[in-house]
Design an enzyme around this catalytic site. Structure first.
Site, PDB file in Angstrom:
ATOM      1  N   ARG A   1      91.340  51.446  23.751  1.00  0.00           N
ATOM      2  CA  ARG A   1      92.264  51.552  24.884  1.00  0.00           C
ATOM      3  C   ARG A   1      93.694  51.852  24.457  1.00  0.00           C
ATOM      4  NH1 ARG A   1      89.269  47.062  26.983  1.00  0.00           N
ATOM      5  NH2 ARG A   1      90.834  45.648  26.110  1.00  0.00           N
TER       6      ARG A   1
ATOM      7  N   HIS B   1      83.096  63.875  21.027  1.00  0.00           N
ATOM      8  CA  HIS B   1      83.622  63.796  19.664  1.00  0.00           C
ATOM      9  C   HIS B   1      82.626  64.366  18.655  1.00  0.00           C
ATOM     10  CE1 HIS B   1      86.679  61.080  21.329  1.00  0.00           C
ATOM     11  NE2 HIS B   1      87.341  61.256  20.205  1.00  0.00           N
TER      12      HIS B   1
END
Length: 240
Positions: free
Chosen positions: A175, A217
């Site tokens: 985060r 990714h």
């Protein structure tokens, strides 16, 4: 990601615009009280933002579309040149680390028979260079590159990352280390999934975000390096 954000933010207002004026047209057809000039004037306002706002959003260091952003008063070109110079230095140092320490390990990785021993040794040999590469990419892109563009565009909201180095859990790390991407995932993936599945299936929304991030990714790395090495996928999808 920027295209999705732009469409996602403007599609609801365009749909609402069409619904409102379709209802007005029906009311005007029933009453016949409005003139043609008034109809033309009422439709002169477009629900879509100006093209200049879209161009600014394309170059702005954010993935969340807004019609306006906080702006600074002036541009400090010395700061811009300093950030760009540091970015170039980070790129060259990252290239040296990868070419000197990582590439020899994986040069013939896809042609050899990969055993557990080779797999473990490849991870150990690239642990320290990989950590340095992470720091270089973080500093070069999330700090230098984004701050340089923010300064040139007078973009005042520059919270691109938080204190991820003090994180005590994987969730806190994800985060805080890349707030730009995290905000996009939260705004356009998590919240939409949360609305679609409901509060009862909050975990489903969370795992959708994690799984999507892991796949993207790994897809980028597989295209860049030419082979599938699912370290980031395991890190995001399993540990995350």
């Amino acid at each position: 990601m920027k295209t999705h954000a732009f469409v996602r933010e403007n599609a609801p207002r365009a749909i609402l615009y069409g619904q409102i004026y379709s209802q007005k047209d029906k009311a005007e057809d029933n009453t016949n009280d409005s003139s043609n000039d008034q109809k033309v004037f009422s439709r002169s306002h477009s629900p879509c933002p100006e093209f200049s706002k879209y161009i600014y959003f394309i170059f702005a260091p954010t993935l969340i579309y807004r019609d306006s952003y906080p702006r600074s008063l002036s541009i400090q070109w010395n700061y811009v040149l300093s950030q760009l110079a540091q970015f170039v230095a980070a790129v060259f140092f990252s290239y040296y680390l990868f070419y000197r320490f990582c590439l020899p390990v994986f040069r013939y990785f896809k042609s050899d028979h990969v055993t557990v021993e080779i797999f473990v040794l490849s991870i150990l040999n690239c642990t320290l260079p990989g950590a340095l590469l992470l720091f270089c990419v973080f500093y070069g892109f999330l700090h230098c590159w984004l701050n340089a563009f923010a300064e040139m565009l007078r973009f005042a909201d520059r919270e691109f990352y938080s204190d991820w180095w003090t994180a005590t859990s994987w969730s806190s790390y994800y985060r805080t280390w890349n707030i730009v991407v995290h905000d996009w995932l939260y705004t356009y993936i998590y919240r939409d999934c949360h609305t679609l599945f409901g509060v009862k299936y909050r975990l489903v929304s969370m795992y959708m975000v994690i799984f999507l991030s892991a796949c993207v990714h790994e897809y980028i790395l597989a295209l860049a390096f030419g082979y599938f090495y699912p370290i980031l996928f395991l890190q995001f999808a399993v540990l995350g």
